[in-house]
Design a protein around this motif. Structure first.
Motif, PDB file in Angstrom:
ATOM      1  N   LYS A 192      44.791 -36.749  35.540  1.00 55.77           N
ATOM      2  CA  LYS A 192      45.846 -36.354  36.482  1.00 55.77           C
ATOM      3  C   LYS A 192      46.380 -37.574  37.236  1.00 55.77           C
ATOM      4  O   LYS A 192      47.590 -37.730  37.421  1.00 55.77           O
ATOM      5  N   ILE A 193      45.450 -38.416  37.673  1.00 51.89           N
ATOM      6  CA  ILE A 193      45.846 -39.617  38.416  1.00 51.89           C
ATOM      7  C   ILE A 193      46.663 -40.554  37.529  1.00 51.89           C
ATOM      8  O   ILE A 193      47.703 -41.088  37.942  1.00 51.89           O
ATOM      9  N   MET A 194      46.197 -40.742  36.291  1.00 58.28           N
ATOM     10  CA  MET A 194      46.902 -41.653  35.391  1.00 58.28           C
ATOM     11  C   MET A 194      48.262 -41.099  34.977  1.00 58.28           C
ATOM     12  O   MET A 194      49.204 -41.863  34.756  1.00 58.28           O
ATOM     13  N   GLN A 195      48.370 -39.785  34.884  1.00 60.98           N
ATOM     14  CA  GLN A 195      49.667 -39.191  34.552  1.00 60.98           C
ATOM     15  C   GLN A 195      50.680 -39.483  35.652  1.00 60.98           C
ATOM     16  O   GLN A 195      51.830 -39.864  35.377  1.00 60.98           O
ATOM     17  N   ALA A 196      50.247 -39.325  36.900  1.00 61.79           N
ATOM     18  CA  ALA A 196      51.132 -39.656  38.024  1.00 61.79           C
ATOM     19  C   ALA A 196      51.446 -41.149  38.043  1.00 61.79           C
ATOM     20  O   ALA A 196      52.581 -41.555  38.324  1.00 61.79           O
ATOM     21  N   HIS A 197      50.450 -41.965  37.725  1.00 64.30           N
ATOM     22  CA  HIS A 197      50.642 -43.416  37.691  1.00 64.30           C
ATOM     23  C   HIS A 197      51.665 -43.807  36.618  1.00 64.30           C
ATOM     24  O   HIS A 197      52.536 -44.657  36.850  1.00 64.30           O
ATOM     25  N   LYS A 198      51.566 -43.181  35.454  1.00 62.28           N
ATOM     26  CA  LYS A 198      52.523 -43.458  34.375  1.00 62.28           C
ATOM     27  C   LYS A 198      53.945 -43.128  34.811  1.00 62.28           C
ATOM     28  O   LYS A 198      54.881 -43.891  34.545  1.00 62.28           O
ATOM     29  N   ASN A 199      54.091 -42.006  35.479  1.00 63.76           N
ATOM     30  CA  ASN A 199      55.427 -41.604  35.933  1.00 63.76           C
ATOM     31  C   ASN A 199      55.996 -42.606  36.931  1.00 63.76           C
ATOM     32  O   ASN A 199      57.192 -42.929  36.892  1.00 63.76           O
ATOM     33  N   VAL A 200      55.138 -43.102  37.820  1.00 59.84           N
ATOM     34  CA  VAL A 200      55.594 -44.084  38.815  1.00 59.84           C
ATOM     35  C   VAL A 200      56.043 -45.374  38.132  1.00 59.84           C
ATOM     36  O   VAL A 200      57.098 -45.946  38.466  1.00 59.84           O
ATOM     37  N   ILE A 201      55.262 -45.845  37.163  1.00 61.09           N
ATOM     38  CA  ILE A 201      55.604 -47.081  36.451  1.00 61.09           C
ATOM     39  C   ILE A 201      56.937 -46.933  35.722  1.00 61.09           C
ATOM     40  O   ILE A 201      57.806 -47.817  35.771  1.00 61.09           O
ATOM     41  N   HIS A 202      57.111 -45.806  35.051  1.00 60.77           N
ATOM     42  CA  HIS A 202      58.367 -45.589  34.322  1.00 60.77           C
ATOM     43  C   HIS A 202      59.562 -45.525  35.276  1.00 60.77           C
ATOM     44  O   HIS A 202      60.638 -46.051  34.965  1.00 60.77           O
ATOM     45  N   LYS A 203      59.371 -44.913  36.425  1.00 59.46           N
ATOM     46  CA  LYS A 203      60.471 -44.847  37.394  1.00 59.46           C
ATOM     47  C   LYS A 203      60.790 -46.226  37.961  1.00 59.46           C
ATOM     48  O   LYS A 203      61.956 -46.557  38.203  1.00 59.46           O
ATOM     49  N   LEU A 204      59.748 -47.029  38.177  1.00 57.75           N
ATOM     50  CA  LEU A 204      59.984 -48.391  38.665  1.00 57.75           C
ATOM     51  C   LEU A 204      60.812 -49.196  37.669  1.00 57.75           C
ATOM     52  O   LEU A 204      61.721 -49.941  38.048  1.00 57.75           O
TER      53      LEU A 204
END
Length: 213
Positions: A84-96
């Motif tokens: 769950k944490i890594m999924q949110a992290h992936k989304n943040v990186i892609h948005k950046l």
């Protein structure tokens, strides 16, 4: 608390070179360093999860499947939370990366964050492998428990079947009938006991041949 972040800012406070390198100019480098340290901190946790799974696997096949039920669920929960944490992290990186022109210099962010993306994919792949492994172990453990329960039920059923003839004989010879063979004889008790023992021995031999015992 996040040890890698605390250590990083302690280094910035204690060392002028580190502070000037990350705290001045473009924030891209600072953001990259924070994310990179956080991701590198994930790998020891992944190793710990992998060690836990190895321990569970060895314990399951040593006859401790009942004790391992709770531990398997704990490891499974940890992996799910990690995902769950890594999924949110992936989304943040892609948005950046998608919105880099708004916050960062495009050329620099592409250079810095390609490594972050690769690390994120590696962590996600490891988590997927751990998830599949723990699910397979959970299924195997449940199968072993069911198999042992079936063995116990089979054993108890066989014992019950073996006791039924003895109970039947005891009930028959316990009736208050006028004529009852062996009851009034000197060796009547031992004869009846011998009949019970013979039936039990016969059933035991039959069940052994059929591999029910």
């Amino acid at each position: 608390k996040l040890p890698p972040i605390e250590k990083f800012f302690e280094q910035c406070q204690l060392t002028d070179i580190v502070r000037e390198r990350f705290m001045t100019g473009n924030p891209t480098k600072l953001m990259y360093e924070i994310l990179n340290r956080l991701q590198e901190y994930c790998f020891p946790m992944l190793d710990h999860l992998n060690d836990d799974i190895d321990h569970l696997e060895s314990a399951i096949f040593k006859g401790y499947e009942r004790e391992m039920v709770k531990k398997i669920l704990i490891v499974r929960r940890n992996i799910v939370n990690f995902r769950k944490i890594m999924q949110a992290h992936k989304n943040v990186i892609h948005k950046l990366i998608d919105k880099n022109t708004k916050y960062f210099i495009p050329t620099t962010i592409n250079n810095y964050y390609s490594n972050i993306l690769e690390q994120t994919k590696d962590i996600w792949d490891i988590l997927n492998n751990l998830k599949e492994t723990i699910e397979a172990l959970h299924s195997t453990n449940e199968s072993l428990i069911s198999f042992r329960l079936n063995d116990i039920m089979k054993f108890l059923t066989v014992i019950s079947v073996m006791i039924i003839p003895a109970n039947l004989i005891a009930s028959i010879f316990g009736m208050n009938a006028i004529f009852m063979p062996f009851v009034k004889g000197v060796y009547g008790f031992w004869v009846i006991l011998g009949i019970m023992a013979f039936i039990l021995l016969t059933l035991t031999i039959v069940f052994k041949k059929k591999k029910w015992l």
